[in-house]
Design a protein around this motif. Structure first.
Motif, mmCIF file in Angstrom:
data_model
loop_
_atom_site.group_PDB
_atom_site.id
_atom_site.type_symbol
_atom_site.label_atom_id
_atom_site.label_comp_id
_atom_site.label_asym_id
_atom_site.label_seq_id
_atom_site.Cartn_x
_atom_site.Cartn_y
_atom_site.Cartn_z
ATOM 1 N N HIS A 324 4.368 -2.959 -3.922
ATOM 2 C CA HIS A 324 4.614 -2.441 -2.571
ATOM 3 C C HIS A 324 3.796 -1.181 -2.294
ATOM 4 O O HIS A 324 3.850 -0.636 -1.199
ATOM 5 C CB HIS A 324 6.107 -2.148 -2.371
ATOM 6 C CG HIS A 324 6.936 -3.401 -2.348
ATOM 7 N ND1 HIS A 324 8.299 -3.385 -2.207
ATOM 8 C CD2 HIS A 324 6.578 -4.706 -2.428
ATOM 9 C CE1 HIS A 324 8.755 -4.626 -2.219
ATOM 10 N NE2 HIS A 324 7.729 -5.454 -2.358
ATOM 11 N N THR A 325 3.071 -0.693 -3.310
ATOM 12 C CA THR A 325 2.122 0.395 -3.068
ATOM 13 C C THR A 325 0.710 -0.164 -3.167
ATOM 14 O O THR A 325 -0.189 0.422 -3.763
ATOM 15 C CB THR A 325 2.321 1.569 -4.054
ATOM 16 O OG1 THR A 325 2.355 1.043 -5.381
ATOM 17 C CG2 THR A 325 3.613 2.299 -3.776
ATOM 18 N N MET A 326 0.545 -1.332 -2.585
ATOM 19 C CA MET A 326 -0.741 -2.034 -2.503
ATOM 20 C C MET A 326 -0.836 -2.612 -1.110
ATOM 21 O O MET A 326 0.168 -3.016 -0.542
ATOM 22 C CB MET A 326 -0.736 -3.247 -3.444
ATOM 23 C CG MET A 326 -0.763 -2.890 -4.875
ATOM 24 S SD MET A 326 -2.444 -3.009 -5.396
ATOM 25 C CE MET A 326 -2.238 -2.632 -7.108
ATOM 26 N N ASN A 327 -2.041 -2.709 -0.601
ATOM 27 C CA ASN A 327 -2.232 -3.433 0.652
ATOM 28 C C ASN A 327 -2.563 -4.889 0.342
ATOM 29 O O ASN A 327 -2.654 -5.271 -0.820
ATOM 30 C CB ASN A 327 -3.314 -2.746 1.475
ATOM 31 C CG ASN A 327 -2.896 -1.334 1.848
ATOM 32 O OD1 ASN A 327 -1.715 -1.076 2.106
ATOM 33 N ND2 ASN A 327 -3.840 -0.413 1.848
ATOM 34 N N ALA A 328 -2.725 -5.684 1.408
ATOM 35 C CA ALA A 328 -2.926 -7.122 1.221
ATOM 36 C C ALA A 328 -4.096 -7.382 0.291
ATOM 37 O O ALA A 328 -5.127 -6.743 0.368
ATOM 38 C CB ALA A 328 -3.187 -7.775 2.569
ATOM 39 N N MET A 329 -3.922 -8.308 -0.617
ATOM 40 C CA MET A 329 -5.023 -8.708 -1.485
ATOM 41 C C MET A 329 -5.252 -10.197 -1.316
ATOM 42 O O MET A 329 -4.385 -10.904 -0.831
ATOM 43 C CB MET A 329 -4.697 -8.373 -2.935
ATOM 44 C CG MET A 329 -3.395 -8.940 -3.431
ATOM 45 S SD MET A 329 -3.125 -8.546 -5.148
ATOM 46 C CE MET A 329 -1.963 -7.220 -5.075
ATOM 47 N N LEU A 378 -7.879 -3.538 5.131
ATOM 48 C CA LEU A 378 -7.847 -2.294 4.366
ATOM 49 C C LEU A 378 -8.079 -2.607 2.898
ATOM 50 O O LEU A 378 -7.720 -3.680 2.431
ATOM 51 C CB LEU A 378 -6.476 -1.628 4.521
ATOM 52 C CG LEU A 378 -6.127 -1.140 5.921
ATOM 53 C CD1 LEU A 378 -4.666 -0.727 5.978
ATOM 54 C CD2 LEU A 378 -7.028 0.014 6.331
ATOM 55 N N PRO A 379 -8.651 -1.643 2.163
ATOM 56 C CA PRO A 379 -8.735 -1.851 0.714
ATOM 57 C C PRO A 379 -7.327 -2.011 0.142
ATOM 58 O O PRO A 379 -6.361 -1.468 0.675
ATOM 59 C CB PRO A 379 -9.377 -0.571 0.194
ATOM 60 C CG PRO A 379 -9.938 0.127 1.385
ATOM 61 C CD PRO A 379 -9.156 -0.334 2.569
ATOM 62 N N MET A 380 -7.248 -2.753 -0.975
ATOM 63 C CA MET A 380 -5.957 -3.018 -1.598
ATOM 64 C C MET A 380 -5.329 -1.720 -2.104
ATOM 65 O O MET A 380 -4.138 -1.493 -1.974
ATOM 66 C CB MET A 380 -6.204 -3.963 -2.760
ATOM 67 C CG MET A 380 -5.011 -4.479 -3.438
ATOM 68 S SD MET A 380 -5.497 -5.810 -4.526
ATOM 69 C CE MET A 380 -6.204 -4.919 -5.892
ATOM 70 N N MET A 381 -6.147 -0.854 -2.707
ATOM 71 C CA MET A 381 -5.670 0.453 -3.139
ATOM 72 C C MET A 381 -6.754 1.469 -2.837
ATOM 73 O O MET A 381 -7.928 1.214 -3.029
ATOM 74 C CB MET A 381 -5.277 0.444 -4.617
ATOM 75 C CG MET A 381 -6.187 -0.300 -5.537
ATOM 76 S SD MET A 381 -5.300 -0.853 -6.995
ATOM 77 C CE MET A 381 -5.816 0.417 -8.148
ATOM 78 N N THR A 382 -6.346 2.626 -2.346
ATOM 79 C CA THR A 382 -7.331 3.524 -1.772
ATOM 80 C C THR A 382 -6.772 4.939 -1.699
ATOM 81 O O THR A 382 -5.760 5.242 -2.294
ATOM 82 C CB THR A 382 -7.743 2.981 -0.378
ATOM 83 O OG1 THR A 382 -8.703 3.848 0.209
ATOM 84 C CG2 THR A 382 -6.548 2.902 0.554
ATOM 85 N N GLY A 383 -7.430 5.798 -0.929
ATOM 86 C CA GLY A 383 -6.945 7.156 -0.690
ATOM 87 C C GLY A 383 -7.407 8.129 -1.763
ATOM 88 O O GLY A 383 -7.411 7.810 -2.941
ATOM 89 N N PHE A 384 -7.808 9.308 -1.335
ATOM 90 C CA PHE A 384 -8.294 10.314 -2.275
ATOM 91 C C PHE A 384 -7.427 11.558 -2.225
ATOM 92 O O PHE A 384 -7.006 11.997 -1.165
ATOM 93 C CB PHE A 384 -9.750 10.680 -1.958
ATOM 94 C CG PHE A 384 -10.718 9.650 -2.451
ATOM 95 C CD1 PHE A 384 -11.389 9.830 -3.659
ATOM 96 C CD2 PHE A 384 -10.936 8.477 -1.744
ATOM 97 C CE1 PHE A 384 -12.267 8.862 -4.135
ATOM 98 C CE2 PHE A 384 -11.807 7.500 -2.209
ATOM 99 C CZ PHE A 384 -12.473 7.699 -3.412
ATOM 100 N N GLY A 385 -7.169 12.149 -3.380
ATOM 101 C CA GLY A 385 -6.530 13.460 -3.490
ATOM 102 C C GLY A 385 -7.569 14.451 -3.963
ATOM 103 O O GLY A 385 -8.751 14.126 -4.065
ATOM 104 N N GLN A 386 -7.137 15.663 -4.277
ATOM 105 C CA GLN A 386 -8.110 16.687 -4.651
ATOM 106 C C GLN A 386 -8.739 16.429 -6.020
ATOM 107 O O GLN A 386 -9.764 17.028 -6.348
ATOM 108 C CB GLN A 386 -7.476 18.073 -4.613
ATOM 109 C CG GLN A 386 -6.278 18.254 -5.540
ATOM 110 C CD GLN A 386 -5.737 19.679 -5.479
ATOM 111 O OE1 GLN A 386 -6.494 20.625 -5.437
ATOM 112 N NE2 GLN A 386 -4.414 19.820 -5.455
ATOM 113 N N PHE A 387 -8.137 15.530 -6.824
ATOM 114 C CA PHE A 387 -8.693 15.265 -8.151
ATOM 115 C C PHE A 387 -9.350 13.889 -8.257
ATOM 116 O O PHE A 387 -9.812 13.511 -9.318
ATOM 117 C CB PHE A 387 -7.601 15.386 -9.221
ATOM 118 C CG PHE A 387 -6.989 16.763 -9.290
ATOM 119 C CD1 PHE A 387 -7.716 17.828 -9.807
ATOM 120 C CD2 PHE A 387 -5.706 16.993 -8.814
ATOM 121 C CE1 PHE A 387 -7.168 19.103 -9.871
ATOM 122 C CE2 PHE A 387 -5.145 18.264 -8.872
ATOM 123 C CZ PHE A 387 -5.880 19.331 -9.399
ATOM 124 N N GLY A 388 -9.360 13.101 -7.172
ATOM 125 C CA GLY A 388 -9.995 11.790 -7.239
ATOM 126 C C GLY A 388 -9.204 10.746 -6.488
ATOM 127 O O GLY A 388 -8.305 11.067 -5.698
#
Ligand code: CU
Length: 465
Positions: A324-329, A378-388
């Motif tokens: 549930h912390t993934m987008n459509a694949m 959308l990508p299946m898993m994505t998003g950036f934080g300050q460390f990657g």
């Protein structure tokens, strides 16, 4: 925001309203304007300008429905209609919702209020609204066929009831329910206690869990779906499109989560323990509460939890079902962990230039890759934080607790600045020997797909590196 405040009690509309009030009877015969919005950014909460004081809620990526005071009655106007909702930048879903968005606006009122809610149907089929959890006359319960005739397209119905108790409730259709909820029709209904001191908090966030089945490249959810949903959302948004919960250090914080998906969601918050203080059945007595760090939210239920925001930081808040912390694949992604696909990939690339081998060491490489995707995907898993790369999608956001934020400031403060020496660091000293028990055989992991045998070396040997 496209919000007309004419005749509506919003942040400052009350004076205008009483000046224009003619008589209760005339007003009762006119329908209040239906404010609408097309934006998906969190709108400032609407503070009460009359009646008992309360701390208004903020709706993640959403808004609160302005109302009109008409004599004893608070009047609202919901319009059921087709809407477009951006789930995250790069993907639009064509849904059904209320007043321009899915979910619909949050309705807020006070215990003891009399509410009159006009519901106009601009859908191509009939609908109703059920006020989930509310104590009300049976004929106001909104079950099409059972307690009222359906609201046909183009028609407006009126619901009137007194708000018997404070708490957190939801609204959604009780007509062609599987389709209408799979299309995004739902909203929150918050009733504040009449006593402003009761259950008072400094920040109060609300979001609904909803799910959709939208294949990559598509816009409209499949509605004849029972379990196989692939977009898992907070207020019909997915990570990284979900608002952060911005909190001042020291605040008492409430988070209200309602589940209108077809499965349960263990909602987990990092950095804190908290207590469930309210369900859609009412407030939990203090002596009946216990500490949690994850609360399972059943289907068709609401849970509100509270904590004192003592610890500053960027704390993850997410569903603990990892899919549930993934987008459509694409369907049928196989497990390739431990498989060397180098040779296979070389051959595939001759046939399909965009081909990208995936997951032979796990799927983490998906988080940072810019893979070619179909439009509106959308990508299946994505998003950036300050460390990657954060390598998430779906039901994931961040609680940002910061020192010195002003009350009512919900602006993203950026990433947390960690005090020196408080971030996990890489060991740069001598590498440890890998210990293994005497006589233990190494566990086979990756094995080369092609064994290169150099002339003059023994087969199976590693040559002379
Ligand atoms: Cu979940």
């Amino acid at each position: 925001m496209n919000l007309s405040r004419r005749d509506l009690v919003g942040a400052s509309g009350l004076a205008l309203l009483s000046a224009t009030a003619v008589s209760g009877r005339v007003q009762a015969q006119s329908i209040p304007e239906a404010p609408t919005t097309t934006t998906n950014t969190m709108q400032p909460p609407i503070y009460p300008t009359s009646g008992p004081d309360y701390q208004p809620v903020v709706t993640l990526n959403g808004w609160t429905l302005p109302w009109r005071q008409n004599g004893d009655w608070k009047e609202f106007h919901l319009v059921a209609e087709p809407v477009e909702r951006e789930m995250a930048p790069g993907m639009i879903a064509r849904l059904w919702g209320y007043n321009g968005q899915s979910p619909g606006p949050t309705i807020e009122a006070v215990e003891g209020d009399k509410v009159r809610i006009f519901v106009t149907n601009r859908l191509p089929e009939h609908t109703t609204i059920h006020w989930h959890g509310m104590l009300l006359p049976n004929g106001m319960d909104g079950v099409g066929g059972l307690t009222q005739p359906h609201i046909k397209p183009g028609k407006t119905f009126v619901y009137e009831f007194e708000l018997k108790k404070s708490g957190t409730f939801m609204y959604h259709p009780h007509a062609d329910e599987m389709v209408q909820m799979a299309m995004g029709m739902m909203g929150f209904f918050v009733i504040h206690p009449r006593d402003p001191k009761q259950h008072r908090v400094d920040r109060d966030f609300v979001f609904l869990l909803s799910s959709y089945d939208i294949d990559p490249g598509n816009y409209v959810p499949k509605v004849a779906e029972m379990l196989n949903f692939n977009m898992w959302t907070f207020n019909t948004r997915v990570f990284p499109g979900i608002d952060h919960l911005v909190v001042a250090q020291g605040d008492r914080v409430r988070v209200r989560v309602g589940n209108l998906t077809m499965t349960n969601h263990p909602i987990h918050m990092h950095g804190y323990d908290f207590e469930v203080t309210c369900t859609d059945g009412g407030w939990v007595r203090p002596e009946a509460r216990w500490p949690e760090v994850t609360i399972d939210i059943p289907v068709g239920a609401m849970r509100a939890y509270e904590f004192d925001a003592i610890y500053p930081g960027d704390w993850a808040l997410h569903c603990h079902k990892s899919h549930h912390t993934m987008n459509a694949m694409g369907h049928d992604i196989r497990t390739f962990i431990g498989v060397n696909k180098k040779e296979f990939a070389k051959r595939m690339k001759r046939l399909v230039p965009d081909y990208m081998p995936m997951g032979n060491a796990g799927m983490a490489d998906m988080g940072e890759m810019e893979m070619p995707l179909p439009d509106n995907t959308l990508p299946m898993m994505t998003g950036f934080g300050q460390f990657g790369p954060i390598e998430m999608g779906g039901m994931f956001t961040v609680v940002k607790v910061r020192e010195g934020l002003a009350a009512g400031n919900y602006k993203d403060p950026g990433w947390y600045k960690h005090p020196a020496g408080t971030v996990a660091w890489e060991w740069k000293g001598p590498a440890p020997a890998i210990a293994s028990a005497p006589g233990a055989k190494p566990v086979p992991q990756a094995r080369p797909a092609v064994q290169v045998v150099k002339p003059g070396s023994k087969p199976g040997g590693h040559g002379n590196h």
